[in-house]
Structures are given as structure tokens and as C-alpha cells.
Design an enzyme around this catalytic site. Structure first.
Site, PDB file in Angstrom:
ATOM      1  N   ASP A 330       0.474  -1.217   0.026  1.00 33.26           N
ATOM      2  CA  ASP A 330       0.281   0.152  -0.267  1.00 33.26           C
ATOM      3  C   ASP A 330       0.889   1.369  -0.095  1.00 33.26           C
ATOM      4  OD1 ASP A 330      -2.739   1.885   0.181  1.00 33.26           O
ATOM      5  OD2 ASP A 330      -2.364   1.874   2.128  1.00 33.26           O
ATOM      6  N   ASP A 625      -8.296  -2.594   2.163  1.00 30.50           N
ATOM      7  CA  ASP A 625      -6.706  -3.648   2.640  1.00 30.50           C
ATOM      8  C   ASP A 625      -6.972  -5.281   2.182  1.00 30.50           C
ATOM      9  OD1 ASP A 625      -4.765  -1.506   1.353  1.00 30.50           O
ATOM     10  OD2 ASP A 625      -4.938  -0.846   2.684  1.00 30.50           O
TER      11      ASP A 625
END
Length: 887
Positions: A330, A625
Site C-alpha cells: 500500500d 486492504d
């Protein structure tokens, strides 16, 4: 009350949303709210319960190798060999106890990170404002939003005043999102729905009023959490390798045991006696210490990782990072600091750098006016506490205050000298915000906003201590260049307005302002991230960025940290949806930056990479996520800034939220697997030597060189300490210079299987040679067996040094670099020597004391294993690997 599909709320008018939800302007009544709470349930995402103590305990026995040992324990019990059965059972229980304690310790650490104080929400009920627990918010409640509060549920905005929301945990976008109460097109992506506020996000600035449209598991975050829980975490590479190894050993042991029984029966031995020998031989082939050594090695890896800010929740995951071939990271909060920082300030004369805490240009007049405009069109606050600076308000506006402070402009003093008389809030149609300030009897209007919009309102620009006619082409070119570098650009302007003028009433403003300059900001990379990524690439690990942020921002950060090159491009979620699975697999080979990715798109990338044969690690902190964290070979969540849902999905937690810690964990993962491999090689090679000695003796018609109890003594006492000591072996110098292990590679390589066979031949031959010599020279069978066993013990004492490195010579390794191994080896030899001359152990194990002449024959024979392995290392020493292409 029937609710429409949640994705439809953004496409209907605010009043229509109230009508469909059955909410009057004065809010729900307390009675209606109570009914809806009973109907819809608490406003909380169902949390997956942690594993019970029983489940954690039983999980310690779910190993193929442990299963083989349990079968051996049952067989020895059936044969009445209760001492042997007790030893095997004790080894299994010790292994389970270590694993249980370690997993419980890790789980407690994760739960401590996940503990949060219950939040409250301000709602309108019965026409009055109430403060209620966020878990008691229901669909149809009218909620009041203010700066610094957390959005309690999914909301349709009714009216707003300069409202901006940080949605990074849901979308991955690093900048705050300005909101309004208008209507969006039905196909608008979640990240672009400006009239919605989603549960869990944070109000960065302004105020608003909204109606609750979804709570609990029905929210956007709840849907993602549900998707995550449907994903089954894959087996770790170590679990797969161990299972394959156990199957191989089981088949081999069964075949050798059957061969021993057949050979013994053929020469007239009792089948029952030969069955006992076969069981003893099986025990020697699958040493009892292997599971314990595995668990200790993994537990040490967990401890070393924790010392480097990585908390591992399950022992097998320790090694996974060492096998990783791709890291999908990320951006926001992992690669970057998750805060906006002004990187460049541009004026017509020249640009300045304001990042990093150091200003590199003197405070010229155009620069001062640019900074002042950023301070005076700003509602954020920045003040110093004993723990450092505390920031309040929109991160973009905080960045402007910090930039001014770095040039010596204190925002409190400036605001005090220029009191505000009128605020112009930001509106998406307007594309700027402003403030009218009183300065020496005059009214000065300051503006900040999109460069193309601010330029339209200016007819001149600041130059030196005065101004000149504006050059729009130069300004547009500068703004474009800053945007291409991934900066969010804000332009600043100012102008005096007559006292009778109301700038808001006359919007849009005429082109009569003076253009001051521009400030470009971004969420900067964390210190050390670029170096950590480069080191991962040198180690053969490809690093990808998979983020919900805009493509230009993602690509700029990707280039800055070394993930993307100058000619690389970013692929967006929309582009991803347009390709089939084959096309996606091709994209995964070519593209390193994925932007504007929804949770299901991140998940699709992870599955594509795994189908390509990669071992995939995924990092993230947001709810968006979580599904990818769950589906990856190892999910890595953030401990400080991460969400509970992300931490629940992950196998590893970063206590400092830093990508640099991942690189450190990769090193520890590789060292851990290397040590597992060393332990396995040592135990299997010595077990093979014992089996070879027994089978050869049977083939030659000789007496057995070992008794069953002596085999257990050999495996558990004399080499039990040494194999565990290999878990403490320090990492080899080139551990991070090698490419990742192939996912298809077994627990032991072909080279090590060659070495195991060589070890088996040399050690069994030396042992049998001395055994036969003693028998031929009139020694009793007890003394001959004692000589054979002691020869094998000394072989193992010497061979432990061979096991410390796969290719490096034993003579290049310091015996004191692993002091525990040195001490345990000396201790194991001392224990055996003491047992040879201690009457109780002589009686229990069938030992006879060895004369000095016996020792003089054993020592040189045992040394031959060093010569054999050193020759094999020299013969099989591979050339250096070709240079790897940077990922």
C-alpha cells in the site's frame, strides 16, 4: 422500513433519501430509534472471535511430522516399550507447549494494538441533539459532523459547511476529500462520491449534517470485512514444504522398516524381534527432536522479528517473508508518512523548497505573500506539546502552516494582526476558498485554490516588491510541471476590496487580484523506504505499489522510491476491470504501480500473482486492504495507524508502520529458514547414517550394531541439544544477496540430499568398521555396540560443524560465533562419556566402559566425515549467480 440498495444513496436527492428512510426533519424519535436498533442490530462490524485455547493447543499437533511421531509412540506402546513411548510423547508435548506459548504471546500483542475506546456520535432525536454511543446509531438517524470526529456509519450528506474528510483507510487516497450535498451519477466510484461519508473515516475540517443509510455489516467497511473473511488464508511455503518432506520420510521409513523385517525373517530372526528393530529404526529415521527444533527455530525468528518491530501471529508465517518473491505494498501510511508536506513553492521569480524542515531561499516578497495567503485562508491549528507538534484540521491546511513556519512565519501572530471579517468556504464548483482580512484599515481578500481557477481571477502577479501584468502561460507551465511530479498544487492570490464589497455576493470574482505564487505538496515517502526497496530488489524481491490513490500521485511516489522507472505507467482499477485473467497476468509481469484500486481489484491482483507461482506479501493499513491481506501468502498490517479489520486479516503486524521493517523481517525470515534447513539436514543425515548401519548389518548377517534404547539415546540426548543449538546460528553474510527460494523447492535441496547420502555412507561405514573390528578381536557384543554407538556420537559431534553452512567451509566459521552450539556440543559429548562410566546408565542402556585404545581408534575415524563433506563442498561449489535485473 425498506432500504434501497446501499450503492443508490449517492444518486438521489437528499430530501428523497430522508423520505425513503422515513426520517422527519427533527430526526427520529427515541422510540423509533429503539425499534430500528432491534431490527438492524448494533452499529458494529461483527468481529471474528479469536481462536480458543483448545484450538490453539490442537493446532500445535497439526504437523505431518508430529503425526509420524505419534504413530511411532503408539507402536512402541503396543510393543511394551513404555520408556521409548514416554520419550517420544514428551518430545511431542514439549513441541506443542513451545508453539502454544508463542502463539498466545503474539495474539495478546495484537489484541493490545486493536484495543480502542468506544466512540460517540452526535445525533438529532425528538428535535434535540443527543450524544450516543456509536454502536447505537441506526439507519435514519440524523448525525452532526464536526472537525476531528469519526464518521459513525455510512451517511448521505444533507448540508455541509467547508466539510472535508480523510477517507484514506477506505480508499487509500492520501489527500482529504471535499464534500457537498449534491447528486452524483449512479456509476460514480466510491472514492468519488462527494455527497457520501463512510463509517470509520475522519472529519478533517468543516461541519455537516447527514442521515444514516447503513450501519454495521451493511456499511462499506462491513462489506469489505465480510469479503475478507470469506478468503481462506493459504498454506505458508514452510507448511507445504514440511508436508511434502513428511510424506517422503513416511514412505521411506515404511519401506525401510518392511525391508528390515523381510531381511531379518529371511535369516531366521523372530518377526516380533525384527518388528521391534524396525520400529527403533523408524524412530531413528524420523528423529523426535525435529518438531521441537523446528518450533524453537521459528520461535527465535519471532523474537528477532519482534525486536525489529514485526509481530508475527502464527509461527509458520515467520519463514514466509524469507520465501517472498513479490511484495504488494500500500502507499499511504506504509511507503509514505500519511501527512501532507509542502515540497515546492513557486513564484514568478524562482522556486523554493520548503520540505524537510529547511528553507533554501531567502524570504522574498512574492514568497512571503504566497506563504501569508496559505496561512490566512486556513482554519487549521498547529501547536507544540511535550510529545512534539500536534496538528488539527485539514492535512492540506496543516501543511501550509508548517511551510510558513519553516520560513519563520508564525500563523498565530499573522492571524492576530489580520483579523478575519469574512470566510469564503471551498465549494467544488468554485474551486477555491478565501478569507477577507482587516489590515491597517483596509480589507484584503486572500484566495487559495486550483491554479487554473485562481489565474482567471488575476490580472497581475507579484514580482520583486511590486507587480507586473500576469503571464498566464508561464504560470500554467509551472503548475503542470509540479502536477506531473505528483504534487497537489494550490495557487495563492490577494487583492484589496472596498469596504462596501461583499466578495461572496459577487462570486465569481472579477479578474482584479494579484497572483502571489503556488505551493505544491504531497504525502512524502518515509525515511529509508527507497533504500529498503532497493535492498529488496537486490535480494530478488519485486516490489509493487497497489493503492487507492490517484494514478499521477501513485506513479510520482513510485518513481521517487524506486518502484517505477521513468518510462513506466500506472494501471487504474477501471483498466484492470477491462482485461480478462490472461490479460491481468500479463499486466502483473509488466506493471509495478496499480492506482485507484478497489478492494476486489486488489484481491484480483493478488490471486493473479499467486497463479503465476509467486509467494506474495501484501502490506496495508486500511479496511480496503483487508481482503488482499487475507488472500496473500503473508498479510502485513500496520500496528499504529492500521484499522482493526486490517490487523485481523494479517499474519504479521508492523509495530512502527514502516516499510523498512519489512526489509528487516525478510532478512530474519531467510535466516530462520536457513536454520530450519540446517537442523533438518543434520537430523536427517545422522538418521540416514543410523538406518544405513542397521540395514547393512542385516544384509551382511551381522549382529545389530545398536539396541533400540541406544538409538533413542543417540537421537534425544546426544544430538538433541546440538540440533536445537543450530536454531541460534547467525545469518550468513550473503543471506540478502541471494534470489528468493523457488516456491517449488523442497525443504532440502538436491545438493543437500546428495550430501545426506554421502554422510550416511561415510558415517555408517566408519561405525560398522569399528563394530566389526571389536567383534573380530574378541570383544563382547555389549562392548562392540558401545563402540559403534560412541563412534556415531563422535561422528555427530564433528558433523554439526559441517551443518552450519551449505557451501562455506567449516574452517572459515568461528566456533564461537554460535556459543550455544559450542557449549551444547561439548555438553552432549560430556553427557555421553559420563553415561559410559556411570553404573546406572550402563545397566539401563547396555553400555560397557571403553578402554583408551578404543577412543584412539574412534577419534580419527570420526574425523573422516569432515574430509568427505569438505571435498563435496569444494566439488559442488557453484559459480556466483548472474546479476539480477532490478524489479
Amino acid at each position: 422500513m425498506a432500504s434501497p440498495t446501499p450503492t443508490a444513496w449517492h444518486s438521489i436527492e437528499a430530501q428523497e433519501a430522508l423520505r425513503q428512510l422515513g426520517t422527519p426533519n427533527g430526526g427520529l424519535t427515541a422510540r423509533e430509534a429503539s425499534h430500528r436498533l432491534a431490527a438492524f442490530g448494533p452499529n458494529a462490524i461483527a468481529e471474528a472471535p479469536g481462536p480458543s485455547l483448545v484450538v490453539v493447543a490442537l493446532r500445535q499437533f497439526a504437523s505431518p511430522i508430529v503425526f509420524v511421531l505419534l504413530v511411532a509412540a503408539v507402536l512402541t506402546a503396543v510393543l511394551g516399550e513404555y520408556a521409548d513411548c514416554s520419550v517420544i510423547t514428551a518430545a511431542v508435548l514439549l513441541n506443542a507447549g513451545i508453539g502454544f506459548a508463542q502463539e498466545r504471546r503474539a495474539e495478546h500483542a495484537v489484541r493490545a494494538l486493536m484495543a480502542l475506546v468506544a466512540r460517540q456520535a452526535r445525533v438529532i432525536r425528538d428535535g434535540h441533539e443527543w450524544l450516543v454511543e456509536s454502536t447505537r446509531v441506526v439507519p435514519g438517524d440524523i448525525v452532526l459532523l464536526e472537525s476531528g470526529s469519526r464518521v459513525p456509519a455510512d451517511l448521505r450528506l444533507l448540508d455541509v459547511a467547508w466539510l472535508s474528510i480523510d477517507e484514506s483507510l477506505l480508499t487509500g487516497e492520501s489527500t482529504t476529500v471535499r464534500k457537498d450535498a449534491g447528486v452524483c451519477a449512479p456509476d460514480t466510484e466510491l472514492a468519488d462520491r462527494r455527497n457520501m461519508a463512510y463509517g470509520g473515516t475522519i472529519i478533517a475540517g468543516g461541519r455537516g449534517r447527514a442521515v444514516v443509510v447503513a450501519t454495521g455489516d451493511a456499511t462499506a467497511i462491513g462489506a469489505i470485512a465480510s469479503t475478507m473473511r470469506r478468503e481462506t488464508p493459504p498454506q505458508t511455503p514452510l507448511q507445504r514444504r514440511t508436508a511434502e518432506f513428511a510424506r517422503f520420510i513416511s514412505i521411506g521409513v515404511a519401506g525401510l522398516a518392511l525391508l528390515a523385517i523381510i531381511l531379518g525373517a529371511a535369516r531366521g530372526e523372530s518377526v516380533v524381534d525384527m518388528f521391534r528393530v524396525a520400529v527403533a529404526m523408524a524412530v531413528s529415521a524420523v528423529p523426535e527432536g525435529l518438531p521441537v527444533a523446528f518450533t524453537i527455530t521459528l520461535a527465535l525468528g519471532v523474537r528477532r522479528m519482534a525486536a525489529r518491530n514485526a509481530i508475527v501471529r502464527h509461527l509458520p508465517a515467520v519463514e514466509t517473508l524469507g520465501s517472498t518473491t513479490v511484495i504488494g505494498s500500500d502507499k499511504t501510511g506504509t511507503l509514505t508518512e500519511n501527512r501532507m508536506v509542502v515540497q515546492e513553492i513557486w513564484t514568478f521569480e524562482k522556486s523554493a523548497t520548503a520540505a524537510g524542515g529547511v528553507a533554501v531561499e531567502e524570504l522574498s516578497e512574492p514568497l512571503r505573500r504566497t506563504l501569508l495567503a496559505g496561512v490566512l485562508t486556513n482554519e487549521a491549528e498547529l501547536f507544540e506539546t511535550e510529545h512534539g507538534y500536534e496538528r488539527r484540521g485539514d492535512p492540506t491546511e496543516v501543511a501550509l502552516l508548517e511551510a510558513a513556519a519553516r520560513f519563520g512565519i508564525e500563523y498565530e501572530d499573522v492571524r492576530a494582526r489580520s483579523p478575519v471579517s469574512l470566510q469564503i468556504p471551498f465549494e467544488s464548483e468554485r474551486q477555491y476558498s478565501g478569507s477577507v482580512r482587516g489590515e491597517g484599515g483596509a480589507r484584503v481578500l486572500y484566495i487559495k485554490g486550483a491554479p487554473e481557477r485562481v489565474v482567471e481571477m488575476c490580472d497581475r502577479m507579484a514580482v520583486g516588491t511590486g507587480s507586473e501584468p500576469i503571464d498566464r502561460e508561464v504560470i500554467h507551465a509551472a503548475a503542470t510541471g509540479m502536477a506531473e511530479r505528483g504534487l497537489r498544487v494550490l495557487a495563492m492570490a490577494e487583492g484589496t476590496v472596498p469596504s462596501a464589497t461583499n466578495p461572496v455576493a459577487e462570486l465569481p470574482l472579477p479578474a482584479r487580484l494579484c497572483f502571489s505564487g503556488m505551493q505544491g505538496m504531497m504525502d512524502p515517502p518515509r525515511p529509508g523506504v527507497r533504500e529498503a526497496i532497493a535492498a529488496c530488489q537486490r535480494a530478488g524481491i519485486r516490489v509493487l505499489m497497489i493503492t487507492g490513490d490517484h494514478a499521477a500521485t501513485a506513479l510520482a511516489i513510485g518513481r521517487e522510491v524506486g518502484i517505477a522507472g521513468p518510462g513506466d505507467r500506472a494501471v487504474t482499477g477501471r483498466e484492470l476491470d477491462a482485461v480478462d485473467d490472461d490479460g491481468l497476468r500479463q499486466l502483473c509481469r509488466e506493471v509495478s504501480v496499480y492506482a485507484r484500486m478497489a478492494p476486489e481489484q486488489k484481491l484480483r491482483v493478488v490471486h493473479a500473482l499467486r497463479r503465476e507461482g509467486h509467494v506474495v506479501a501484501v502490506t496495508g493499513d486500511g479496511v480496503n486492504d483487508a481482503p488482499a491481506l487475507r488472500a496473500a501468502d503473508i498479510g502485513i498490517a500496520m500496528g499504529r495507524s492500521g484499522t482493526d479489520v486490517a490487523r485481523e486479516a494479517a499474519a504479521m503486524i508492523l509495530a512502527d508502520d514502516n516499510f523498512v521493517s519489512i526489509y528487516a523481517a525478510v532478512e530474519e525470515g531467510r535466516v530462520t529458514f536457513d536454520n530450519i534447513r540446517k537442523v533438518t539436514f543434520f537430523l536427517v543425515s545422522t538418521g540416514v547414517a543410523e538406518v544405513f548401519a542397521i540395514i547393512t548389518a542385516l544384509l551382511l548377517g551381522w549382529p545389530l550394531p545398536f539396541q533400540a534404547a541406544q538409538i533413542l539415546w543417540l537421537n534425544l540426548v546426544t544430538n538433541g541439544l546440538q540440533d536445537m543449538a543450530l536454531a541460534f546460528e547467525p545469518g550468513e553474510a550473503d543471506v540478502l544477496e541471494r534470489p528468493p527460494r523457488s516456491p517449488r523447492e523442497g525443504l532440502l535441496t538436491r545438493l543437500l540430499w546428495e550430501r545426506i547420502l554421502l554422510t550416511g555412507v561415510v558415517m555408517s561405514a566408519g561405525t560398522l568398521a569399528l563394530f566389526r573390528w571389536e567383534l573380530d578381536h574378541g570383544a563382547s557384543s555389549g562392548l562392540a555396540q558401545t563402540t559403534a554407538l560412541t563412534t556415531m556420537v563422535l561422528f555427530q559431534v564433528v558433523h554439526i560443524g559441517n551443518s552450519r553452512a551449505e557451501r562455506q567451509s567449516l574452517f572459515r566459521l568461528s566456533p564461537f560465533s554460535n556459543p550455544f552450539l559450542f557449549v551444547s556440543t561439548v555438553a552432549a559429548l560430556a553427557v555421553h562419556v559420563a553415561a559410559l562410566y556411570f553404573p546406572p546408565t550402563q545397566s539401563l542402556l547396555g553400555f560397557e566402559p571403553l578402554p583408551l585404545a578404543g577412543w584412539l581408534r574412534i577419534v580419527p575415524i570420526a574425523a573422516t566425515i569432515v574430509v568427505a563433506i569438505e571435498l563435496h563442498k569444494r566439488w559442488r561449489r557453484s559459480p556466483p549467480p548472474p546479476p539480477r535485473r532490478e524489479a
